[in-house]
Design a protein around this motif. Structure first.
Motif, PDB file in Angstrom:
ATOM      1  N   UNK A   1       4.405  -5.258  10.361  1.00 23.87           N
ATOM      2  CA  UNK A   1       5.313  -5.007   9.240  1.00 23.87           C
ATOM      3  C   UNK A   1       5.567  -3.523   9.017  1.00 23.87           C
ATOM      4  N   UNK A   2       4.607  -2.663   9.348  1.00 28.81           N
ATOM      5  CA  UNK A   2       4.774  -1.227   9.122  1.00 28.81           C
ATOM      6  C   UNK A   2       5.450  -0.527  10.291  1.00 28.81           C
ATOM      7  N   UNK A   3       5.543  -1.198  11.445  1.00 31.80           N
ATOM      8  CA  UNK A   3       6.117  -0.554  12.623  1.00 31.80           C
ATOM      9  C   UNK A   3       5.113   0.372  13.279  1.00 31.80           C
ATOM     10  N   UNK A   4       5.594   1.526  13.772  1.00 38.24           N
ATOM     11  CA  UNK A   4       4.688   2.483  14.402  1.00 38.24           C
ATOM     12  C   UNK A   4       3.841   3.166  13.332  1.00 38.24           C
ATOM     13  N   UNK A   5       2.529   3.114  13.500  1.00 37.11           N
ATOM     14  CA  UNK A   5       1.592   3.764  12.587  1.00 37.11           C
ATOM     15  C   UNK A   5       0.940   4.921  13.324  1.00 37.11           C
TER      16      UNK A   5
END
Length: 411
Positions: free
Chosen positions: A351-355
């Motif tokens: 859900x956050x994409x690239x972290x």
């Protein structure tokens, strides 16, 4: 920047095969279990259905990675699987004790007594598995006059002397700009757990470990405590940028034309030579460098302001003076040494994409630490974990309908 989310294809982690039941929340416990997970341990994060770890709902500056995820939670929970359980239900207790039969470690940092009242104290786990290592984290230990107080990081910094020793004398005592007490506590958890596991290999016995933030912060300030107690004198903070209340000049932080630099323990005469002002030699006496350290700092700062940071650092390093630049977090992320060490990495979150994150700090030649999993969604692995315990689909659906188990995962 390297994405390390892909399946790990190298050697096993040093702790592969170790299973940890992680009841912890916020920073201290989750950081400890993440360090163990980075080394290959199977960490099962047991949290509340729906809400999960309290850090999922707390963030800095009201900002959320990908619009949904707390950076605080993402920072301390990679490489874990999430099992969402209502700990007050009889069915949840049955599940947990079934896992405990094969588990190696339990970690929790609720307030003292909470886990025992819920039926999950050390004795309950040891009755099922005498080899289990049970690690509890708290603010002040499990008894004494402060036992009912909240054990939060800034409060601990204030109570243990580090805040009173940090900052300038004409300003308020200054907390460290990170969760320092919690992180020290996490390290103490890790070394306690690893030592207990080694002892178990020798003796066949598990044991209970108790870590508290107050004791940890005192132990990590032992040189300051030894000085204060043996001379019966507290440190006095300087008014200037001197970097430690017990140190003399030049030790401290100095301005340049375009930023700030640090100068550590270095021959004063050599520093004067680099700065090019012979008049500064009038301070070159050990007593003066301490007793008049604010005056010395101010005089040195007048000289360092004449230089750009790069120019001054080049001159100081050439003279073998211990020095460095003061950098922001974003500047650190682009630092050439940090890049060379591979300390900035990333993983993909559903859900956050690239972290973007900091990579594991400890390097192993044969069993390297790695990032194998994103920080989990609440209950993302509930079905997977319970299926491993032998629960079939119908049983899982029933547990979910009763609210005993939270089932999560990407939409």
């Amino acid at each position: 920047m390297t994405d390390t989310t892909l399946p790990f294809s190298g050697a096993e982690g040093a702790l592969s095969g170790l299973r940890i039941l992680d009841f912890s929340h916020l920073l201290q416990g989750p950081f400890a279990t993440q360090l163990l997970a980075d080394l290959g341990a199977d960490v099962i994060k047991i949290e509340r259905p729906g809400k999960g770890d309290l850090f999922r709902s707390l963030t800095f500056r009201n900002k959320w990675v990908g619009g949904t995820e707390s950076p605080n939670h993402l920072a301390w929970n990679r490489n874990k699987r999430s099992l969402a359980l209502d700990l007050k239900s009889a069915e949840a207790r049955e599940i947990i004790m079934k896992m405990a039969e094969e588990a190696d470690v339990v970690v929790q940092n609720f307030r003292p007594g909470v886990m025992a009242r819920l039926g999950y104290g050390y004795e309950a786990f040891a009755a099922v598995n005498p080899r289990i290592v049970y690690c509890s984290g708290s603010g002040y230990g499990e008894e004494g006059p402060y036992v009912s107080r909240p054990g939060q990081d800034m409060l601990i910094q204030g109570l243990t002397g580090i805040m009173a020793a940090t900052g300038q004398a004409d300003q308020p005592p200054t907390p460290v700009g990170a969760g320092f007490s919690d992180q020290v506590g996490a390290m103490n958890m890790v070394y306690g757990i690893l030592a207990a596991l080694l002892w178990r290999e020798r003796s066949g016995k598990g044991q209970e470990i108790k870590v508290n933030l107050m004791a940890g912060m005192l132990a990590h300030q032992n040189q300051e405590m030894v000085m204060a107690m043996n001379f019966n004198e507290d440190f006095e903070r300087p008014n200037s940028g001197i970097g430690h209340p017990g140190m003399d000049a030049p030790f401290g932080t100095y301005p340049t034309r375009d930023g700030w630099i640090t100068i550590a323990m270095s021959p004063y005469a050599r520093l004067v030579e680099v700065l090019g002002n012979p008049d500064l030699s009038r301070f070159d006496d050990p007593a003066i460098l301490y007793d008049r350290r604010d005056e010395v700092w101010a005089a040195l700062a007048e000289e360092t302001r004449r230089f750009g940071s790069d120019d001054l650092l080049d001159r100081l390093l050439e003279a073998d003076i211990w020095c460095g630049r003061v950098k922001s977090h974003l500047e650190v992320a682009d630092d050439p040494q940090v890049r060379h060490m591979g300390m900035i990495t990333s993983y993909t979150h559903p859900t956050a994409g690239e972290v973007k994150c900091v990579a594991p700090a400890v390097k192993f030649s044969d069993t390297p630490a790695s990032i194998r999993r994103h920080a989990p969604l609440v209950g993302e692995h509930s079905r997977e974990i319970l299926a491993e315990l032998g629960y079939d689909a119908a049983q899982l659906d029933q547990l979910a309908q009763k609210g005993v188990v939270g089932m999560g995962g990407p939409a």
